[in-house]
Design a protein around this motif. Structure first.
Motif, PDB file in Angstrom:
ATOM      1  N   GLY A   1     -11.109  10.681  -6.437  1.00 46.58           N
ATOM      2  CA  GLY A   1     -10.054  11.412  -6.255  1.00 46.58           C
ATOM      3  C   GLY A   1      -9.034  10.662  -5.207  1.00 46.58           C
ATOM      4  N   PRO A   2      -9.892  10.919  -4.277  1.00 42.21           N
ATOM      5  CA  PRO A   2      -9.006   9.862  -2.961  1.00 42.21           C
ATOM      6  C   PRO A   2      -9.155   8.193  -3.197  1.00 42.21           C
ATOM      7  CG  PRO A   2     -10.091  12.277  -1.820  1.00 42.21           C
ATOM      8  CD  PRO A   2     -10.293  11.805  -3.520  1.00 42.21           C
ATOM      9  N   ALA A   3     -10.206   7.905  -3.540  1.00 48.30           N
ATOM     10  CA  ALA A   3     -10.473   6.658  -3.251  1.00 48.30           C
ATOM     11  C   ALA A   3     -10.034   5.973  -4.721  1.00 48.30           C
ATOM     12  CB  ALA A   3     -12.052   6.016  -4.042  1.00 48.30           C
ATOM     13  N   ILE A   4      -9.297   6.810  -5.762  1.00 52.08           N
ATOM     14  CA  ILE A   4      -8.832   6.033  -6.813  1.00 52.08           C
ATOM     15  C   ILE A   4      -6.952   6.139  -6.132  1.00 52.08           C
ATOM     16  CG2 ILE A   4      -7.323   6.810  -8.192  1.00 52.08           C
ATOM     17  CD1 ILE A   4     -10.375   8.023 -10.049  1.00 52.08           C
ATOM     18  N   ALA A   5      -6.271   7.047  -5.581  1.00 52.66           N
ATOM     19  CA  ALA A   5      -5.199   7.419  -4.483  1.00 52.66           C
ATOM     20  C   ALA A   5      -5.251   6.549  -3.924  1.00 52.66           C
ATOM     21  CB  ALA A   5      -4.891   9.036  -4.196  1.00 52.66           C
ATOM     22  N   ILE A   6      -6.568   5.386  -3.117  1.00 53.79           N
ATOM     23  CA  ILE A   6      -5.585   5.019  -1.913  1.00 53.79           C
ATOM     24  C   ILE A   6      -5.229   3.353  -2.431  1.00 53.79           C
ATOM     25  CG2 ILE A   6      -8.090   4.298  -1.440  1.00 53.79           C
ATOM     26  CD1 ILE A   6      -7.594   4.529   1.592  1.00 53.79           C
ATOM     27  N   THR A   7      -5.981   3.530  -3.699  1.00 50.60           N
ATOM     28  CA  THR A   7      -5.509   1.804  -3.931  1.00 50.60           C
ATOM     29  C   THR A   7      -4.423   1.288  -4.204  1.00 50.60           C
ATOM     30  OG1 THR A   7      -7.801   2.568  -5.037  1.00 50.60           O
ATOM     31  CG2 THR A   7      -6.409   0.319  -6.173  1.00 50.60           C
ATOM     32  N   PRO A   8      -3.110   1.991  -4.626  1.00 49.99           N
ATOM     33  CA  PRO A   8      -1.817   1.503  -4.907  1.00 49.99           C
ATOM     34  C   PRO A   8      -1.272   1.838  -3.341  1.00 49.99           C
ATOM     35  CG  PRO A   8      -2.040   3.834  -5.620  1.00 49.99           C
ATOM     36  CD  PRO A   8      -3.219   3.068  -5.432  1.00 49.99           C
ATOM     37  N   ALA A   9      -1.934   2.641  -2.287  1.00 50.25           N
ATOM     38  CA  ALA A   9      -0.946   2.169  -0.972  1.00 50.25           C
ATOM     39  C   ALA A   9      -1.882   1.378  -0.563  1.00 50.25           C
ATOM     40  CB  ALA A   9      -2.073   3.779  -0.757  1.00 50.25           C
ATOM     41  N   LEU A  10      -2.797   0.612  -0.728  1.00 51.84           N
ATOM     42  CA  LEU A  10      -3.441   0.130  -0.118  1.00 51.84           C
ATOM     43  C   LEU A  10      -3.083  -2.037  -0.208  1.00 51.84           C
ATOM     44  CD1 LEU A  10      -7.658   0.817  -0.288  1.00 51.84           C
ATOM     45  CD2 LEU A  10      -6.151  -0.257   2.255  1.00 51.84           C
ATOM     46  N   ILE A  11      -3.066  -1.636  -1.727  1.00 50.83           N
ATOM     47  CA  ILE A  11      -1.665  -2.562  -2.227  1.00 50.83           C
ATOM     48  C   ILE A  11      -0.144  -3.347  -1.281  1.00 50.83           C
ATOM     49  CG2 ILE A  11      -0.813  -3.776  -4.076  1.00 50.83           C
ATOM     50  CD1 ILE A  11      -2.731  -2.582  -5.853  1.00 50.83           C
TER      51      ILE A  11
ATOM     52  N   ALA B   1       0.563  -1.858   0.524  1.00 53.45           N
ATOM     53  CA  ALA B   1       0.699  -2.173   2.841  1.00 53.45           C
ATOM     54  C   ALA B   1       0.199  -3.601   3.422  1.00 53.45           C
ATOM     55  CB  ALA B   1      -0.241  -1.244   3.653  1.00 53.45           C
ATOM     56  N   LEU B   2      -0.760  -3.900   1.935  1.00 56.55           N
ATOM     57  CA  LEU B   2      -1.439  -5.100   2.091  1.00 56.55           C
ATOM     58  C   LEU B   2      -0.588  -6.389   1.824  1.00 56.55           C
ATOM     59  CD1 LEU B   2      -3.629  -7.282   2.418  1.00 56.55           C
ATOM     60  CD2 LEU B   2      -3.943  -7.056  -0.140  1.00 56.55           C
ATOM     61  N   VAL B   3       0.647  -6.099   1.311  1.00 54.44           N
ATOM     62  CA  VAL B   3       2.149  -7.223   0.902  1.00 54.44           C
ATOM     63  C   VAL B   3       3.084  -6.900   1.939  1.00 54.44           C
ATOM     64  CG1 VAL B   3       1.123  -7.516  -1.544  1.00 54.44           C
ATOM     65  CG2 VAL B   3       2.660  -5.730  -0.887  1.00 54.44           C
ATOM     66  N   THR B   4       2.826  -5.806   2.215  1.00 54.30           N
ATOM     67  CA  THR B   4       3.995  -5.903   3.618  1.00 54.30           C
ATOM     68  C   THR B   4       3.579  -6.599   5.012  1.00 54.30           C
ATOM     69  OG1 THR B   4       4.352  -3.418   3.117  1.00 54.30           O
ATOM     70  CG2 THR B   4       5.301  -4.317   4.477  1.00 54.30           C
ATOM     71  N   SER B   5       2.459  -6.652   5.510  1.00 53.89           N
ATOM     72  CA  SER B   5       1.912  -6.909   6.443  1.00 53.89           C
ATOM     73  C   SER B   5       0.537  -6.348   6.934  1.00 53.89           C
ATOM     74  CB  SER B   5       2.627  -6.871   8.255  1.00 53.89           C
ATOM     75  OG  SER B   5       2.696  -5.124   8.584  1.00 53.89           O
ATOM     76  N   PRO B   6      -0.409  -7.320   7.357  1.00 50.57           N
ATOM     77  CA  PRO B   6      -1.675  -6.571   8.319  1.00 50.57           C
ATOM     78  C   PRO B   6      -1.222  -5.348   9.565  1.00 50.57           C
ATOM     79  CG  PRO B   6      -0.841  -8.918   8.181  1.00 50.57           C
ATOM     80  CD  PRO B   6       0.191  -8.354   7.639  1.00 50.57           C
ATOM     81  N   VAL B   7      -0.605  -5.439   9.823  1.00 51.79           N
ATOM     82  CA  VAL B   7      -0.244  -4.278  11.069  1.00 51.79           C
ATOM     83  C   VAL B   7       0.258  -2.711  10.278  1.00 51.79           C
ATOM     84  CG1 VAL B   7       1.443  -3.588  12.877  1.00 51.79           C
ATOM     85  CG2 VAL B   7       0.703  -5.502  12.757  1.00 51.79           C
ATOM     86  N   MET B   8       1.317  -3.269   8.881  1.00 49.65           N
ATOM     87  CA  MET B   8       1.225  -1.969   7.906  1.00 49.65           C
ATOM     88  C   MET B   8       0.025  -1.616   7.143  1.00 49.65           C
ATOM     89  SD  MET B   8       3.036   0.454   6.636  1.00 49.65           S
ATOM     90  CE  MET B   8       4.894  -0.159   7.373  1.00 49.65           C
TER      91      MET B   8
END
Length: 381
Positions: A277-287, A289-296
């Motif tokens: 479950g946590p591995a699935i949940a991190i995917t949208p947050a990664l996307i 954060a990735l399109v926001t900035s590398p620091v984010m």
């Protein structure tokens, strides 16, 4: 030819007292039963249809029963009638749902709408980053080494995507059917839950009365242990998931991640499934954060790591304890297998189902040990 006592002793020694032979006979009987059941499987069709119809409302009602039953028991011990306790709890739940609908749901709705509206911009940003990556010298050298054509990969991906969309359109009818069944199942949950809370504690006694007296004691032990395993897992996992959602929401607010509430709610719901479950949940947050900035992205990874450490070292050991006593690798294999067999329902029910099955198999094996006398040599060592 007359069978002498010596031949009888040899037959008894090499066959009846041979553990391997007895094991093969047991396997043979199990195989014959399975073969017979597969030949007459059509007679179980009404039962399968019945189970498919009632399984969702029963599961939802069971989960709510294990969450609310301790509160009903506490109120009953304080001289409040069980029916009145259930009515009070139902009124409280209706009030909580009303508060959530009026305060939390609009925020989540706005964030989801904003996320959907920004999907084209996110897609364009990902595309630009991908093009920059494709144009780098390192990637060009890597492509020449492994001989992969990006345009060919893109065309194949486009074909796969178009096929997926076509299949999705053809599956709209079945999806609407599933939605209708789900709504009807949820509508019946309050009625099933009411009678479970009112008379559920009488069910074990009713089952025991149907059994022969010599089996009642052992069956009562099995049902008590099964109830403890399931109730501990359901209550513990839901509390752990709620804590993960709250911690992630706080962390996302601190770092200023967009759509923090929606991402935290997604993580809270998916965390009901352990490990995967946590591995699935991190995917949208990664996307996001990735399109926001590398620091984010770096901040989000730090928040996620800290929350997982807090959950693994402090929250889960205190709430879950060692009630299931199941190895993590076993849990992962069970979840994957149940997901392939039964889909989403299998993933959700994999761990408690395995815990119940483990209790039954353990007690059956203990019963076989006592009755067969085939393991007495182990006790002498």
């Amino acid at each position: 030819m007359e069978i002498t006592p010596a031949w009888k002793e040899r037959f008894k020694k090499f066959f009846l007292n041979n553990k391997f032979v007895i094991f093969l006979l047991v396997l043979l009987l199990i195989g014959l039963n399975i073969l017979v059941l597969t030949k007459i499987s059509y007679i179980f069709t009404p039962v399968i249809v019945l189970l498919k119809t009632i399984i969702l409302p029963v599961i939802l009602s069971g989960v709510l029963y294990y969450l609310l039953n301790p509160l009903v028991d506490v109120l009953e011990r304080n001289k409040v009638k069980r029916v009145y306790s259930i009515i009070v709890l139902f009124l409280l739940i209706i009030g909580i749902i009303a508060i959530v609908i009026t305060s939390v749901i609009p925020v989540i709705r706005d964030q989801i709408q904003g996320l959907i509206q920004n999907v084209p911009a996110y897609t364009e940003q990902v595309k630009q980053q991908f093009e920059r990556l494709i144009g780098s010298n390192f990637v060009n050298q890597f492509q020449n080494t492994i001989q992969i054509d990006p345009s060919e990969l893109a065309s194949k991906a486009s074909e796969k995507l178009s096929g997926f969309i076509n299949n999705a359109w053809t599956g709209v009818g079945s999806f609407l059917g599933v939605i209708t069944e789900t709504v009807l199942a949820i509508a019946t949950v309050p009625f099933i839950l009411f009678y479970l809370l009112k008379d559920g504690h009488k069910l074990p006694h009713w089952i025991l009365k149907m059994l022969p007296p010599m089996l009642r004691k052992e069956t009562d032990r099995i049902m008590t242990e099964m109830n403890h395993q399931v109730s501990s897992y359901i209550r513990g996992q839901i509390i752990v998931s709620f804590c993960i959602g709250v911690l992630l929401y706080i962390g996302y607010l601190i770092i200023g991640l967009d759509y923090s509430l929606t991402l935290a709610v997604i993580a809270s719901f998916t965390s009901v499934v352990p490990y995967l479950g946590p591995a699935i949940a991190i995917t949208p947050a990664l996307i996001v954060a990735l399109v926001t900035s590398p620091v984010m992205l770096l901040k989000m990874v730090i928040v996620w790591t800290v929350v997982q450490l807090i959950e693994g070292k402090f929250i889960s050991p205190q709430i879950m304890g060692k009630s299931l006593r199941v190895h993590p690798i076993t849990i992962i294999f069970v979840i994957l297998t149940a997901g392939n067999l039964f889909g989403v329902v299998g993933i959700v029910l994999a761990v408690p189902g395995y815990a119940v099955l483990k209790v039954i198999v353990t007690h059956l094996f203990s019963f076989f040990q006592k009755r067969s006398h085939l393991y007495e040599a182990d006790k002498l060592k």
